[in-house]
Design a protein around this motif. Sequence first.
Motif, PDB file in Angstrom:
ATOM      1  N   ALA A 177       0.793  -1.093   0.026  1.00  0.00           N
ATOM      2  CA  ALA A 177      -0.051   0.064   0.050  1.00  0.00           C
ATOM      3  C   ALA A 177       0.876   1.326  -0.029  1.00  0.00           C
ATOM      4  N   ALA A 178       2.055   1.376   0.837  1.00  0.00           N
ATOM      5  CA  ALA A 178       2.664   2.312   0.727  1.00  0.00           C
ATOM      6  C   ALA A 178       3.550   2.513  -0.532  1.00  0.00           C
ATOM      7  N   ARG A 179       4.078   1.609  -1.204  1.00  0.00           N
ATOM      8  CA  ARG A 179       4.605   1.412  -2.334  1.00  0.00           C
ATOM      9  C   ARG A 179       3.773   2.151  -3.718  1.00  0.00           C
ATOM     10  N   ALA A 205       0.581   9.075   1.199  1.00  0.00           N
ATOM     11  CA  ALA A 205       1.948   8.392   0.910  1.00  0.00           C
ATOM     12  C   ALA A 205       2.597   8.303   2.590  1.00  0.00           C
ATOM     13  N   ALA A 206       2.699   9.235   3.166  1.00  0.00           N
ATOM     14  CA  ALA A 206       3.135   9.446   4.434  1.00  0.00           C
ATOM     15  C   ALA A 206       2.482   8.540   5.470  1.00  0.00           C
ATOM     16  N   GLY A 274       6.206  21.697  10.266  1.00  0.00           N
ATOM     17  CA  GLY A 274       7.564  21.479   9.892  1.00  0.00           C
ATOM     18  C   GLY A 274       7.616  20.010   9.308  1.00  0.00           C
ATOM     19  N   LEU A 275       6.946  18.926  10.011  1.00  0.00           N
ATOM     20  CA  LEU A 275       7.235  17.554   9.756  1.00  0.00           C
ATOM     21  C   LEU A 275       6.766  17.198   8.462  1.00  0.00           C
ATOM     22  N   GLY A 276       5.601  17.920   8.298  1.00  0.00           N
ATOM     23  CA  GLY A 276       4.677  18.022   6.781  1.00  0.00           C
ATOM     24  C   GLY A 276       5.419  18.268   5.783  1.00  0.00           C
TER      25      GLY A 276
END
Length: 302
Positions: A177-179, A205-206, A274-276
Amino acid sequence: MSRKSPADAQLVAAVRRLLRYGLPVTPASADAVLLDLRGVVARAVDPTDTASLTTALDGTLRGLLARFPDVRYASAARALFGLSPAEPGQNLTVRRDLAAEQAGHEAHHFRKRVEPKLIEKIAWELLTDADRFTRSPMIAPRLAPVGHRQLVQADPFAWEVAEHEEHLARLWSAIYAARAELLAVERLISLRADRMEILRTAVTAAWRWATARAEAISYTTAFVPEAGVSADEVVALAGWTPALTAAQASRLVEAATGGASREQFVAALHGEPGLGNAWTEGFFSPPASPEITPDEQNGQLP
């Protein structure tokens, strides 16, 4: 390209013979040296069946040609092997002429000077692909159709086996699913899609990547002797991701743990722009150029 071993020379010769027929690959056009590549065997549904290996080889070649690293000659390489802009059924002479046109070369010069280097490059990419599978810490388990109910006996050993398979299924479901979402981001960037659409997909995706990492941590924690790898090695199988610090990666996993939905994941990170940005903006950074060895640099395509 550096000097090739005898095995590499065999592979180059096999790719050259495959060129006569082009794609799709058939059992008659595929040499054993190609079908025996680790990347082909690992992708085959039935690695003992020639037809299955042939299908896996065809898919592997199509993927490599779709991502051909030399942008100038990518279209020519695809045409040479019978992919768009070539058309199905065209013979090698027609494909060569079309490939020369795509490369901006006179046909004779293309055949004598450029085509051999393209064949070597494709052979090299196949070897690199095989090496990645050789060094891969884990390979997804193959599934086969089941026509009857799979009961679990009331026995501690049977419970342990079933639990292990449960973890594996959840892990690979999350990895794939991530791929899929990471590939979707790269495809949209290549299409120069609307920036907001790319950003939405990057956030998805994150979430998928963080979910996969959480599953990888769960699996490697529960089955360390069987796994023999780290969670980072497992989740890396999903594909390339923007660089994150250990703290940032842990925060993403924390937001995705417990079966969090995409909406819950986004809400958990709402106060941390910032993380995003570290994740989403990483996709818009220029990709690093592939490393070129001195031998390859001296022998670059003309």
